[in-house]
Write a protein that holds these residues in place. Sequence first.
Motif, mmCIF file in Angstrom:
data_model
loop_
_atom_site.group_PDB
_atom_site.id
_atom_site.type_symbol
_atom_site.label_atom_id
_atom_site.label_comp_id
_atom_site.label_asym_id
_atom_site.label_seq_id
_atom_site.Cartn_x
_atom_site.Cartn_y
_atom_site.Cartn_z
ATOM 1 N N GLU A 279 -2.622 -14.393 -16.019
ATOM 2 C CA GLU A 279 -2.060 -15.276 -14.998
ATOM 3 C C GLU A 279 -0.833 -14.660 -14.348
ATOM 4 N N GLU A 280 0.023 -14.015 -15.156
ATOM 5 C CA GLU A 280 1.207 -13.348 -14.603
ATOM 6 C C GLU A 280 0.813 -12.204 -13.672
ATOM 7 N N LEU A 281 -0.191 -11.439 -14.067
ATOM 8 C CA LEU A 281 -0.661 -10.342 -13.227
ATOM 9 C C LEU A 281 -1.241 -10.860 -11.909
ATOM 10 N N LEU A 282 -1.967 -11.952 -11.975
ATOM 11 C CA LEU A 282 -2.572 -12.517 -10.774
ATOM 12 C C LEU A 282 -1.528 -13.102 -9.816
ATOM 13 N N LYS A 283 -0.414 -13.582 -10.353
ATOM 14 C CA LYS A 283 0.661 -14.094 -9.502
ATOM 15 C C LYS A 283 1.305 -12.970 -8.688
ATOM 16 N N GLY A 284 1.282 -11.782 -9.244
ATOM 17 C CA GLY A 284 1.890 -10.634 -8.559
ATOM 18 C C GLY A 284 1.036 -10.078 -7.446
ATOM 19 N N ILE A 285 -0.207 -10.515 -7.347
ATOM 20 C CA ILE A 285 -1.110 -9.969 -6.331
ATOM 21 C C ILE A 285 -0.944 -10.669 -5.022
#
Length: 131
Positions: free
Chosen positions: A125-131
């Motif tokens: 989820e954290e990685l997807l927020k950065g996209i």
Amino acid sequence: MELYLKAIAGALITLLLCLTLSGRSKESSLLLSLLVCAMVVSVGMSYLSAVIKFFSRLQMTIGLNIDLLNILLKAAGIGLVGEIAGLICSDSGQAALGKAVHILTSAVILWIALPLYTQILDIIEELLKGI
């Protein structure tokens, strides 16, 4: 390694005794098998102490969360106990019960690993927020 070889020899001797006893007294054969299984598991535990010491050292060296390592060790222990219990059930002529023990063991391992899955999901989820 010597202790391992002694435990294996004891298991093989027990196998011969159980084969001999199974014709006369299936209950005695099963009891003997259970006792030797407990002995073999205790020998296995003595080898696992070195693994636990390594995990502690790994945790201290890189700051790995000890709770995650505990989950892995618990899952491995549950898997081993479930495997032995399932095989004993199957060897006693209760194959369906043995399969049920294996299914239960798998479910418990998945349940114990939920905190790992949750952390993985949080990272995704954290990685997807950065996209």
